[in-house]
Design an enzyme around this catalytic site. Structure first.
Site, PDB file in Angstrom:
ATOM      1  N   LYS A  67      54.086  78.208 -10.028  1.00 11.57           N
ATOM      2  CA  LYS A  67      52.955  78.966  -9.469  1.00 11.57           C
ATOM      3  C   LYS A  67      52.943  78.720  -7.973  1.00 11.57           C
ATOM      4  O   LYS A  67      52.957  77.561  -7.538  1.00 11.57           O
ATOM      5  CB  LYS A  67      51.615  78.531 -10.068  1.00 11.57           C
ATOM      6  CG  LYS A  67      50.456  79.315  -9.431  1.00 11.57           C
ATOM      7  CD  LYS A  67      49.153  79.129 -10.164  1.00 11.57           C
ATOM      8  CE  LYS A  67      48.394  77.932  -9.672  1.00 11.57           C
ATOM      9  NZ  LYS A  67      47.002  77.918 -10.175  1.00 11.57           N
ATOM     10  N   HIS A 137      32.754  79.746  -7.887  1.00 17.47           N
ATOM     11  CA  HIS A 137      33.526  80.744  -8.643  1.00 17.47           C
ATOM     12  C   HIS A 137      33.970  80.220 -10.016  1.00 17.47           C
ATOM     13  O   HIS A 137      33.835  80.906 -11.033  1.00 17.47           O
ATOM     14  CB  HIS A 137      34.748  81.132  -7.799  1.00 17.47           C
ATOM     15  CG  HIS A 137      35.649  82.105  -8.462  1.00 17.47           C
ATOM     16  ND1 HIS A 137      35.299  83.413  -8.684  1.00 17.47           N
ATOM     17  CD2 HIS A 137      36.896  81.959  -8.989  1.00 17.47           C
ATOM     18  CE1 HIS A 137      36.285  84.033  -9.304  1.00 17.47           C
ATOM     19  NE2 HIS A 137      37.262  83.172  -9.500  1.00 17.47           N
ATOM     20  N   SER A 199      33.705  71.326  -4.838  1.00 16.94           N
ATOM     21  CA  SER A 199      34.691  70.971  -3.825  1.00 16.94           C
ATOM     22  C   SER A 199      34.028  69.972  -2.888  1.00 16.94           C
ATOM     23  O   SER A 199      33.488  70.332  -1.863  1.00 16.94           O
ATOM     24  CB  SER A 199      35.058  72.254  -3.073  1.00 16.94           C
ATOM     25  OG  SER A 199      35.953  71.959  -2.061  1.00 16.94           O
ATOM     26  N   ASP A 222      41.152  68.123  -6.946  1.00 17.90           N
ATOM     27  CA  ASP A 222      42.560  68.478  -7.108  1.00 17.90           C
ATOM     28  C   ASP A 222      43.344  68.232  -5.823  1.00 17.90           C
ATOM     29  O   ASP A 222      44.414  68.780  -5.630  1.00 17.90           O
ATOM     30  CB  ASP A 222      42.679  69.953  -7.541  1.00 17.90           C
ATOM     31  CG  ASP A 222      41.971  70.886  -6.569  1.00 17.90           C
ATOM     32  OD1 ASP A 222      41.371  70.403  -5.577  1.00 17.90           O
ATOM     33  OD2 ASP A 222      42.016  72.112  -6.794  1.00 17.90           O
TER      34      ASP A 222
HETATM   35  P1  NAD Z   1      33.810  77.674  -4.697  1.00 16.45           P
HETATM   36  O1  NAD Z   1      34.126  77.623  -3.238  1.00 16.45           O
HETATM   37  O2  NAD Z   1      33.576  78.992  -5.326  1.00 16.45           O
HETATM   38  O3  NAD Z   1      32.510  76.760  -5.012  1.00 16.45           O
HETATM   39  C1  NAD Z   1      32.428  75.468  -4.439  1.00 16.45           C
HETATM   40  C2  NAD Z   1      31.383  74.647  -5.164  1.00 16.45           C
HETATM   41  O4  NAD Z   1      31.394  73.328  -4.599  1.00 16.45           O
HETATM   42  C3  NAD Z   1      29.971  75.170  -5.031  1.00 16.45           C
HETATM   43  O5  NAD Z   1      29.229  74.808  -6.173  1.00 16.45           O
HETATM   44  C4  NAD Z   1      29.452  74.382  -3.808  1.00 16.45           C
HETATM   45  O6  NAD Z   1      28.038  74.273  -3.772  1.00 16.45           O
HETATM   46  C5  NAD Z   1      30.075  73.049  -4.088  1.00 16.45           C
HETATM   47  N1  NAD Z   1      30.228  72.174  -2.912  1.00 16.45           N
HETATM   48  C6  NAD Z   1      31.011  72.403  -1.834  1.00 16.45           C
HETATM   49  N2  NAD Z   1      30.928  71.354  -0.993  1.00 16.45           N
HETATM   50  C7  NAD Z   1      30.080  70.456  -1.551  1.00 16.45           C
HETATM   51  C8  NAD Z   1      29.593  69.185  -1.179  1.00 16.45           C
HETATM   52  N3  NAD Z   1      29.976  68.615  -0.051  1.00 16.45           N
HETATM   53  N4  NAD Z   1      28.723  68.554  -2.014  1.00 16.45           N
HETATM   54  C9  NAD Z   1      28.342  69.138  -3.174  1.00 16.45           C
HETATM   55  N5  NAD Z   1      28.778  70.329  -3.580  1.00 16.45           N
HETATM   56  C10 NAD Z   1      29.634  70.982  -2.779  1.00 16.45           C
HETATM   57  O7  NAD Z   1      34.999  76.877  -5.410  1.00 16.45           O
HETATM   58  P2  NAD Z   1      35.547  77.041  -6.889  1.00 16.45           P
HETATM   59  O8  NAD Z   1      36.609  78.077  -6.908  1.00 16.45           O
HETATM   60  O9  NAD Z   1      34.421  77.141  -7.854  1.00 16.45           O
HETATM   61  O10 NAD Z   1      36.287  75.635  -7.065  1.00 16.45           O
HETATM   62  C11 NAD Z   1      35.552  74.447  -7.214  1.00 16.45           C
HETATM   63  C12 NAD Z   1      36.511  73.266  -7.134  1.00 16.45           C
HETATM   64  O11 NAD Z   1      37.452  73.331  -8.220  1.00 16.45           O
HETATM   65  C13 NAD Z   1      37.368  73.232  -5.867  1.00 16.45           C
HETATM   66  O12 NAD Z   1      37.456  71.892  -5.419  1.00 16.45           O
HETATM   67  C14 NAD Z   1      38.727  73.722  -6.332  1.00 16.45           C
HETATM   68  O13 NAD Z   1      39.776  73.260  -5.513  1.00 16.45           O
HETATM   69  C15 NAD Z   1      38.749  73.113  -7.721  1.00 16.45           C
HETATM   70  N6  NAD Z   1      39.702  73.699  -8.660  1.00 16.45           N
HETATM   71  C16 NAD Z   1      40.335  72.842  -9.504  1.00 16.45           C
HETATM   72  C17 NAD Z   1      41.246  73.330 -10.433  1.00 16.45           C
HETATM   73  C18 NAD Z   1      41.928  72.378 -11.371  1.00 16.45           C
HETATM   74  O14 NAD Z   1      42.857  72.773 -12.065  1.00 16.45           O
HETATM   75  N7  NAD Z   1      41.480  71.160 -11.473  1.00 16.45           N
HETATM   76  C19 NAD Z   1      41.503  74.705 -10.484  1.00 16.45           C
HETATM   77  C20 NAD Z   1      40.808  75.578  -9.638  1.00 16.45           C
HETATM   78  C21 NAD Z   1      39.891  75.052  -8.721  1.00 16.45           C
END
Ligand code: NAD
Length: 321
Positions: A67, A137, A199, A222
């Site tokens: 990917k 998201h 995040s 991640d």
């Molecule tokens: P997004 O940008 O749509 O949402 C971010 C979220 O994090 C929101 O709820 C926001 O309020 C919160 N946030 C941001 N900074 C913050 C802080 N300092 N304190 C508290 N809350 C905070 O992102 P998303 O697409 O929903 O992704 C969320 C997380 O999941 C990201 O870190 C992304 O990298 C991770 N992710 C992990 C995997 C995996 O396989 N583990 C896959 C996809 C995404």
């Protein structure tokens, strides 16, 4: 070679397809039949973008590929998703490119499926309250997938900006579950299962806030430096992950390991529970924690399922390369 465009994925792959694919690949990984190759992740020095690829090979399913993608922070201003990814699959017998598959929706579905697999195998059977920490998201996908694993009676949620919790409210409405916005103390005190999907670069949920018997699926960490829960909570829990190397370098466990609170040997692969070589949860009082770092094999597994379905339904585009 087949192309499966991003626009076709929603109509092709169900949550159940993703759950099956991810559960199988976790089992194959724990048996040593599937292997992730080292992850590449680089800052491009252009458009503030982070770019990389995750790759691997599953000898059981013969899924081979990678990917490719990353994070382009200015995309939203262009009406595009900031996270962009594409999966490339190769024929394991010849090395020829087999398929190119849009990876954006698949990433959300496979990440939610991983949390759901952890809940199936590690949460208490009588879990009734589902807590979600985060409302970005991914959170909506997490709520839908995890809610299918137990007879949850209600959903509670916390987000740094509470207005964004309307996203979880509308999914809960759709699922016919009552939803309430709560503070972190209530989230920890009332939830039987907690998904963290933010995040963040500092711990949000503390060890003292979480009660015995809880299962946590920590899905947001991640990258090196990210953190969702206190390292003391990781140390207090029985810890599982998708891949131990990633867990201790870029996952939620990186902090507890760096502080010497846990060692690598204290972390088990979730696939071992799926295979029955690890008993998983041992008591109703135990806190279990799944560190979902996101592995390339998950992406290959769901992309391979998408290609099979696309060919069967006649929506895969065939091209010569
Ligand atoms: P997004 O940008 O749509 O949402 C971010 C979220 O994090 C929101 O709820 C926001 O309020 C919160 N946030 C941001 N900074 C913050 C802080 N300092 N304190 C508290 N809350 C905070 O992102 P998303 O697409 O929903 O992704 C969320 C997380 O999941 C990201 O870190 C992304 O990298 C991770 N992710 C992990 C995997 C995996 O396989 N583990 C896959 C996809 C995404």
């Amino acid at each position: 070679m087949h192309i499966v465009p991003e626009s076709e994925i929603a109509g092709l792959v169900s949550r159940a397809d993703c759950f099956d694919a991810v559960e199988k690949v976790f089992a194959a990984t724990a048996r040593g039949a599937a292997v992730n190759f080292p992850v590449i992740r680089e800052s491009l020095g252009h458009a503030d973008a982070l770019y990389g690829f995750k790759s691997g090979f599953d000898r059981d399913s013969l899924a081979l590929g990678l990917k490719s993608g990353g994070y382009w922070p200015h995309n939203s201003a262009r009406g595009l998703t900031n996270h962009q990814s594409t999966v490339f699959l190769f024929d394991a017998d010849t090395g020829r490119c087999r398929a190119v598959v849009g990876g954006n929706l698949l990433t959300a579905l496979r990440t939610a499926a991983a949390a759901a697999v952890s809940v199936k195998h590690l949460a208490r059977p009588d879990a009734e309250v589902l807590g979600i920490l985060g409302a970005g998201h991914q959170s909506a996908f997490q709520l839908r997938a995890v809610a299918e694993q137990r007879r949850f009676r209600r959903v509670i949620g916390w987000n740094r900006h509470p207005a964004a919790l309307s996203r979880l409210q509308s999914v809960a409405d759709d699922l016919g579950l009552p939803f309430e916005a709560v503070d972190l103390d209530r989230l920890g005190a009332e939830a039987d299962v907690i998904v963290t999907i933010v995040s963040s670069y500092a711990p949000i949920l503390t060890a003292a806030q979480v009660r015995p018997g809880t299962h946590l699926a920590c899905m947001g960490t991640d990258t090196k430096g990210k953190q969702e829960v206190e390292a003391e909570l990781v140390a207090r829990a029985t810890v599982f992950t998708d891949e131990i190397v990633q867990s201790i370098t870029i996952g939620e466990c990186q902090h507890a390991v760096a502080r010497g609170l846990i060692g690598e040997t204290g972390i088990s692969e979730l696939g071992a529970v799926v295979n029955g070589t690890h008993p998983g949860r041992r008591s109703a009082e135990e806190i279990t924690l799944y560190d979902g770092t996101g592995i390339g094999l998950q992406d290959l597994a769901v992309a391979a399922a998408a290609v099979d379905l696309a060919i069967r339904k006649g929506v895969a585009i065939e091209v010569d390369v």
